[in-house]
Design an enzyme around this catalytic site. Sequence first.
Site, PDB file in Angstrom:
ATOM      1  N   GLU A 277       1.077  -1.422   0.383  1.00  0.00           N
ATOM      2  CA  GLU A 277       0.457   0.039  -0.360  1.00  0.00           C
ATOM      3  C   GLU A 277       0.636   1.093  -0.242  1.00  0.00           C
ATOM      4  O   GLU A 277       0.486   2.158  -0.650  1.00  0.00           O
ATOM      5  CB  GLU A 277      -0.967  -0.019   1.017  1.00  0.00           C
ATOM      6  CG  GLU A 277      -2.302  -0.139   0.661  1.00  0.00           C
ATOM      7  CD  GLU A 277      -2.719   0.059   2.043  1.00  0.00           C
ATOM      8  OE1 GLU A 277      -2.970   0.205   2.787  1.00  0.00           O
ATOM      9  OE2 GLU A 277      -4.398   0.013   2.197  1.00  0.00           O
ATOM     10  N   HIS A 298       7.392 -26.964  -0.476  1.00  0.00           N
ATOM     11  CA  HIS A 298       6.922 -28.257  -1.342  1.00  0.00           C
ATOM     12  C   HIS A 298       6.243 -27.919  -2.297  1.00  0.00           C
ATOM     13  O   HIS A 298       4.958 -28.375  -2.770  1.00  0.00           O
ATOM     14  CB  HIS A 298       7.174 -28.686  -0.280  1.00  0.00           C
ATOM     15  CG  HIS A 298       7.629 -29.888   0.727  1.00  0.00           C
ATOM     16  ND1 HIS A 298       8.348 -30.913   0.565  1.00  0.00           N
ATOM     17  CD2 HIS A 298       8.258 -28.775   2.057  1.00  0.00           C
ATOM     18  CE1 HIS A 298       8.917 -31.532   1.336  1.00  0.00           C
ATOM     19  NE2 HIS A 298       9.218 -30.034   2.249  1.00  0.00           N
ATOM     20  N   LYS A 414     -13.978   0.809  -3.833  1.00  0.00           N
ATOM     21  CA  LYS A 414     -14.953   1.208  -2.499  1.00  0.00           C
ATOM     22  C   LYS A 414     -15.519   1.658  -3.284  1.00  0.00           C
ATOM     23  O   LYS A 414     -17.089   1.580  -2.817  1.00  0.00           O
ATOM     24  CB  LYS A 414     -14.077   1.958  -1.581  1.00  0.00           C
ATOM     25  CG  LYS A 414     -13.623   0.914  -0.233  1.00  0.00           C
ATOM     26  CD  LYS A 414     -13.129   2.097   0.969  1.00  0.00           C
ATOM     27  CE  LYS A 414     -11.431   0.944   1.732  1.00  0.00           C
ATOM     28  NZ  LYS A 414     -11.555   2.216   2.903  1.00  0.00           N
TER      29      LYS A 414
HETATM   30  O1  PA5 Z   1      -3.649   0.926   5.900  1.00  0.00           O
HETATM   31  C1  PA5 Z   1      -4.593   1.574   5.852  1.00  0.00           C
HETATM   32  O2  PA5 Z   1      -5.159   2.808   5.821  1.00  0.00           O
HETATM   33  C2  PA5 Z   1      -5.929   0.487   5.083  1.00  0.00           C
HETATM   34  O3  PA5 Z   1      -6.053  -0.686   4.703  1.00  0.00           O
HETATM   35  C3  PA5 Z   1      -7.113   1.111   6.426  1.00  0.00           C
HETATM   36  O4  PA5 Z   1      -6.613   0.690   8.256  1.00  0.00           O
HETATM   37  C4  PA5 Z   1      -8.359  -0.531   5.788  1.00  0.00           C
HETATM   38  O5  PA5 Z   1      -8.980   0.386   4.612  1.00  0.00           O
HETATM   39  C5  PA5 Z   1      -9.328   0.121   6.965  1.00  0.00           C
HETATM   40  O6  PA5 Z   1      -9.497   1.237   7.155  1.00  0.00           O
HETATM   41  P1  PA5 Z   1     -10.550   1.995   8.522  1.00  0.00           P
HETATM   42  O7  PA5 Z   1      -9.807   1.491   9.516  1.00  0.00           O
HETATM   43  O8  PA5 Z   1     -10.939   2.930   7.852  1.00  0.00           O
HETATM   44  O9  PA5 Z   1     -11.653   1.209   8.860  1.00  0.00           O
END
Ligand code: PA5
Length: 426
Positions: A277, A298, A414
């Site tokens: 990310e 394996h 999303k």
């Molecule tokens: O690293 C990030 O920002 C994302 O992976 C969020 O943690 C994830 O989408 C969950 O978001 P939220 O904490 O707003 O529910």
Amino acid sequence: MIKINFKNSKIENEISNFSISKIQDVHNMIENKTGLGNDFLGWVNWPVEFDKDELVKMKKVVENLREKIEVLLVVGIGGSYLGARAADEMIRGLYSKDKVELIYIGNTISSTYTQQIVEYVKDKEFGIVNISKSGTTTEPGIAFRVFEKLLVDLKGKEASRERIVAVTDKSKGALKQLATAEGYETFTIPDDIGGRFSVFTPVGIFPLLVAGVSVDDIFKGAKKAMEDTKDINNDAYKYAVARHILHTEKGYKAETLVGYELQMQTFTEWWKQLYGESEGKEGKGLFPTSCVFSTDLHSLGQFIQEGSKNILFETIIDIKNPNIDLNVPTNSEDLDGLNYLTTKSFHEINKVALEGVIDAHANTGEVPNIVLEFDKMDAEMFGYAAYWFMKSCAMSGYFLEINPFNQPGVEVYKTNMFKLLKKPGF
Ligand code: PA5
């Protein structure tokens, strides 16, 4: 606590010749908060700047909760889930005998998984921590509805209030509103710390306290890594340099983080999110994957040894001391022919596998290998390693000239999903 070894990386010279001034410039960007995404650098000094009063309050709430429950349902996804689970499994192992079991929900929309957990906990004493920074993420939102209703149906509103905790933004989002309206205890995710950098905030700390993990040791390890990376001559930055050279100069497209302990598997998942990310944007970045050896020897071992070349390199986590060791028992008849192994422990055999595999993959298979030696698998080591990778990731992301702290690509699915589900406003 982490020693890096580039002997089998095939780029030892390039690493030594890498520009010190480039490292210094990026280091200054991180420390002085002058780079892209600089409003999300709250994690850099968090191991000393964390809210001590909030930690005292969390410990008090947890003390009461641990008296009442045998299972804690940890609701969250992505950065609001992986850090706690990575630490829980690395430190306590996969079959801990501690009084409280942690079960992770809201990290999937699978009806089967969710309903099986309903069946599993309905006859047990359970509590819930709902973790979401935005407070509006669909997966944890709908899972929480299911388990909040179950708890209220079983225990009533008053008793449920003592077993439900929210970890979210200090003022924004549906979860904050809900928690305030229902009177649930709430802990805060700081504005300037994004999900994948949040394991040392209540996001990770609250569930880990409930699991009985020493969070003081986690902070001790994180603080040590913070101090060790204040000087630019550190191994976390060298790791960033090595990845950058392999990616941008040698053309590698993917990195696999390899553990030799099953309890490190979720740690490698956490690492995948951190790097995937943070770096995967603007058409750049290494694709982070992971393996557990010898299990995956394996299966994927074949590809790594003899498959397409110049795609993937390996980073190996070599754990020096196992939490528990055991011996291969002797058998007087030796029908399986394994008595030759009885002078060695499982851990020693695991280490021999590691050495043999590095030689096979790096020398015969021509796959670059970076080795990270970890002292052990405890709370202090988790704190050290998590911070070490976060700092290295920031350096590595800035080398690519991207913003390591946003995730615009995650929003695309999303929005599509909200449109398809006809969410108001989409
Ligand atoms: O690293 C990030 O920002 C994302 O992976 C969020 O943690 C994830 O989408 C969950 O978001 P939220 O904490 O707003 O529910």
